[in-house]
Design a protein around this motif. Structure first.
Motif, PDB file in Angstrom:
ATOM      1  N   MET A  12      39.208  48.910  60.406  1.00  0.00           N
ATOM      2  CA  MET A  12      38.675  50.217  60.827  1.00  0.00           C
ATOM      3  C   MET A  12      39.603  50.836  61.870  1.00  0.00           C
ATOM      4  SD  MET A  12      35.021  51.082  62.642  1.00  0.00           S
ATOM      5  CE  MET A  12      34.069  50.422  61.291  1.00  0.00           C
ATOM      6  N   SER A  13      39.896  52.098  61.721  1.00  0.00           N
ATOM      7  CA  SER A  13      40.777  52.769  62.673  1.00  0.00           C
ATOM      8  C   SER A  13      40.070  52.987  64.004  1.00  0.00           C
ATOM      9  CB  SER A  13      41.230  54.122  62.115  1.00  0.00           C
ATOM     10  OG  SER A  13      40.134  55.009  62.030  1.00  0.00           O
ATOM     11  N   MET A  14      40.874  53.117  65.071  1.00  0.00           N
ATOM     12  CA  MET A  14      40.316  53.333  66.408  1.00  0.00           C
ATOM     13  C   MET A  14      39.550  54.643  66.486  1.00  0.00           C
ATOM     14  SD  MET A  14      40.150  51.593  69.156  1.00  0.00           S
ATOM     15  CE  MET A  14      39.010  52.050  70.463  1.00  0.00           C
ATOM     16  N   LYS A  15      39.991  55.648  65.715  1.00  0.00           N
ATOM     17  CA  LYS A  15      39.324  56.940  65.730  1.00  0.00           C
ATOM     18  C   LYS A  15      37.892  56.822  65.209  1.00  0.00           C
ATOM     19  CE  LYS A  15      39.977  61.754  64.307  1.00  0.00           C
ATOM     20  NZ  LYS A  15      40.835  62.691  63.554  1.00  0.00           N
ATOM     21  N   LYS A  16      37.744  56.114  64.075  1.00  0.00           N
ATOM     22  CA  LYS A  16      36.404  55.921  63.522  1.00  0.00           C
ATOM     23  C   LYS A  16      35.544  55.061  64.439  1.00  0.00           C
ATOM     24  CE  LYS A  16      36.921  56.501  58.524  1.00  0.00           C
ATOM     25  NZ  LYS A  16      36.802  55.828  57.205  1.00  0.00           N
ATOM     26  N   ASN A  41      35.772  54.845  67.656  1.00  0.00           N
ATOM     27  CA  ASN A  41      35.359  55.687  68.787  1.00  0.00           C
ATOM     28  C   ASN A  41      34.118  56.500  68.447  1.00  0.00           C
ATOM     29  OD1 ASN A  41      37.208  55.004  70.782  1.00  0.00           O
ATOM     30  ND2 ASN A  41      38.756  56.418  70.026  1.00  0.00           N
ATOM     31  N   TRP A  42      34.113  57.112  67.256  1.00  0.00           N
ATOM     32  CA  TRP A  42      32.955  57.903  66.827  1.00  0.00           C
ATOM     33  C   TRP A  42      31.698  57.039  66.757  1.00  0.00           C
ATOM     34  CZ3 TRP A  42      31.875  62.874  66.462  1.00  0.00           C
ATOM     35  CH2 TRP A  42      32.930  63.800  66.423  1.00  0.00           C
ATOM     36  N   ILE A  43      31.825  55.867  66.157  1.00  0.00           N
ATOM     37  CA  ILE A  43      30.667  54.979  66.009  1.00  0.00           C
ATOM     38  C   ILE A  43      30.144  54.530  67.371  1.00  0.00           C
ATOM     39  CG2 ILE A  43      29.920  52.717  65.153  1.00  0.00           C
ATOM     40  CD1 ILE A  43      31.921  53.124  62.829  1.00  0.00           C
ATOM     41  N   ALA A  88      26.340  54.708  71.863  1.00  0.00           N
ATOM     42  CA  ALA A  88      26.135  54.869  73.309  1.00  0.00           C
ATOM     43  C   ALA A  88      25.154  56.004  73.602  1.00  0.00           C
ATOM     44  CB  ALA A  88      27.468  55.137  73.996  1.00  0.00           C
ATOM     45  N   ILE A  89      25.269  57.113  72.874  1.00  0.00           N
ATOM     46  CA  ILE A  89      24.364  58.253  73.083  1.00  0.00           C
ATOM     47  C   ILE A  89      22.934  57.877  72.731  1.00  0.00           C
ATOM     48  CG2 ILE A  89      23.767  60.567  72.248  1.00  0.00           C
ATOM     49  CD1 ILE A  89      26.797  61.086  71.966  1.00  0.00           C
ATOM     50  N   VAL A  90      22.753  57.155  71.610  1.00  0.00           N
ATOM     51  CA  VAL A  90      21.411  56.735  71.193  1.00  0.00           C
ATOM     52  C   VAL A  90      20.798  55.790  72.220  1.00  0.00           C
ATOM     53  CG1 VAL A  90      20.124  55.410  69.468  1.00  0.00           C
ATOM     54  CG2 VAL A  90      21.846  57.064  68.736  1.00  0.00           C
ATOM     55  N   ILE A  91      21.580  54.792  72.662  1.00  0.00           N
ATOM     56  CA  ILE A  91      21.069  53.832  73.649  1.00  0.00           C
ATOM     57  C   ILE A  91      20.722  54.529  74.960  1.00  0.00           C
ATOM     58  CG2 ILE A  91      21.707  51.855  75.089  1.00  0.00           C
ATOM     59  CD1 ILE A  91      23.347  50.805  72.718  1.00  0.00           C
ATOM     60  N   THR A 107      38.073  55.000  78.390  1.00  0.00           N
ATOM     61  CA  THR A 107      37.981  55.085  76.935  1.00  0.00           C
ATOM     62  C   THR A 107      37.443  53.778  76.366  1.00  0.00           C
ATOM     63  OG1 THR A 107      40.242  54.284  76.642  1.00  0.00           O
ATOM     64  CG2 THR A 107      39.943  56.672  76.866  1.00  0.00           C
ATOM     65  N   TRP A 108      36.995  53.860  75.117  1.00  0.00           N
ATOM     66  CA  TRP A 108      36.513  52.647  74.451  1.00  0.00           C
ATOM     67  C   TRP A 108      37.641  51.630  74.274  1.00  0.00           C
ATOM     68  CZ3 TRP A 108      31.723  51.632  74.678  1.00  0.00           C
ATOM     69  CH2 TRP A 108      30.756  52.630  74.565  1.00  0.00           C
ATOM     70  N   GLU A 109      38.833  52.137  74.064  1.00  0.00           N
ATOM     71  CA  GLU A 109      39.977  51.245  73.890  1.00  0.00           C
ATOM     72  C   GLU A 109      40.203  50.410  75.147  1.00  0.00           C
ATOM     73  OE1 GLU A 109      44.577  51.465  72.219  1.00  0.00           O
ATOM     74  OE2 GLU A 109      43.436  53.304  72.579  1.00  0.00           O
ATOM     75  N   ARG A 110      40.082  51.054  76.318  1.00  0.00           N
ATOM     76  CA  ARG A 110      40.257  50.329  77.584  1.00  0.00           C
ATOM     77  C   ARG A 110      39.109  49.360  77.818  1.00  0.00           C
ATOM     78  NH1 ARG A 110      42.017  53.981  82.582  1.00  0.00           N
ATOM     79  NH2 ARG A 110      42.211  51.884  83.408  1.00  0.00           N
TER      80      ARG A 110
END
Length: 363
Positions: free
Chosen positions: A1-5, A7-9, A14-17, A335-338
């Motif tokens: 899975m790409s980092m872009k996808k 990030n979206w997931i 995070a918003i739902v939680i 960022t999520w990556e960090r």
């Protein structure tokens, strides 16, 4: 899975939680804790919008409180019932064209942002031709003019009496929802070609102009954009306080310095840093209130000292400026990556060939 996808997931999760947490907090926490949780995003909107102007574009503006004030008054005059306006304006009757103006909170909040943006355009057109200290003084002068005008335009703003009994519309959902909108809008702007131009202007305006960037146009865009969300925060702040006091303590230039502390604390140029800085400042500002009440320490009784919390916050700010000038985040973003890297979770990155062929999202 790409980092872009990914990030979206992760963003959606995070918003739902966080929405579920806000729902739980709204039903379970006491009123004082809820008010602090609601204040944090209001401060964060102020800080992020000022960071767009000061940190990302490099415009040294000190007039943010004026835009917050405009948003607050505009929204308040729209949400107050006509009968309540008639009873509130004791010194001088309200202007007839304002008496029957009434709308819902959403329209009033957006109107507060629009009016702030309009005034930002009118103020920014002449003042953005200045730079450095001159621009800071001019923008600070605008904030003071706005406060003095609000204090003296009695038939419009009710003068020194202010506006009391505003509907308590600002709750955790409104405040955090508008913060989400602010972050999406400003992050999208920063990541666009306009945003890259703004960063180039911050780094070297002369070099940016030599590369064909219209410096004045981009600075004015950032100034108006930031002022719009400052007006939004003013509307939320007014309906959180449920009163508007035009004195220097509430919507005066001191508010700009509070917001500037949040921005520098989080990191000048970091959007997520501004949110973190606003949260830290809001918690300190409220919980250090105990220092202004009598307390005992090491067997000694210390009487309450008014203003002690600001003395402590100022001392912490000075300490940061000496030893930690970049703030919590510097110019970096959370960022999520960090986060995943910190948690030692590896994510496969697409190769250059996959990026070139557009196959990075096929996994």
């Amino acid at each position: 899975m790409s980092m872009k996808k990914l990030n979206w997931i992760l963003n959606i999760i995070a918003i739902v939680i966080f929405t579920l947490f806000l729902s739980y907090a709204n039903n379970s926490f006491d009123d004082y804790t809820l008010r602090i949780i609601t204040l944090i995003p209001i401060y964060a909107i102020m800080a992020v919008s000022l960071n767009l102007i000061n940190g990302i574009t490099g415009i040294f503006s000190l007039g943010h409180a004026g835009f917050v004030l405009l948003g607050a008054y505009t929204s308040a005059l729209l949400t107050l019932e006509p009968m309540q306006k008639e009873m509130s304006y004791i010194i001088m009757p309200i202007q007839p064209w304002l008496l029957n103006l009434h709308s819902g909170f959403l329209v009033a909040t957006i109107a507060g942002g629009v009016i702030a943006a309009v005034f930002a355009f009118l103020i920014g057109w002449p003042t953005l031709k200045l730079s450095g200290d001159y621009l800071a003084i001019a923008s600070l002068g605008f904030a003071e003019i706005a406060r003095v005008a609000a204090n003296n335009m009695i038939s419009v703003t009710n003068g020194p009496l202010g506006l009391k009994g505003l509907p308590n519309y600002t709750n955790v959902y409104w405040a955090w929802g508008w913060l989400l909108v602010t972050l999406i809008a400003i992050i999208s702007l920063v990541k666009s070609s306009y945003g890259r131009a703004l960063i180039a202007i911050r780094e070297d305006s002369i070099a940016a102009e030599s590369m064909g960037i219209n410096v004045f146009k981009h600075e004015l865009l950032a100034f108006v954009f930031g002022a719009f969300f400052a007006g939004i925060s003013g509307a939320l702040y007014a309906h959180w306080l449920t009163t508007i006091d035009p004195r220097i303590t509430t919507f005066g230039p001191l508010l700009t310095f509070y917001v500037l502390i949040m921005v520098v604390l989080g990191g000048l140029g970091s959007i997520t840093g501004s949110v973190i800085g606003a949260g830290v400042f809001a918690l300190m500002f409220e919980y250090l209130r105990a220092l202004e009440e009598p307390f005992d320490i090491f067997g000694m009784h210390v009487p309450g000292i008014p203003g002690m919390r600001m003395l402590v916050i100022s001392a912490i700010f000075i300490f940061l400026m000496i030893f930690w000038q970049k703030g919590i985040m510097g110019r970096s973003e959370l960022t999520w990556e960090r986060i995943l890297k910190f948690l030692k979770i590896e994510v496969k990155k697409p190769s250059l060939a996959e990026v070139y062929l557009g196959k990075e999202g096929d996994e």
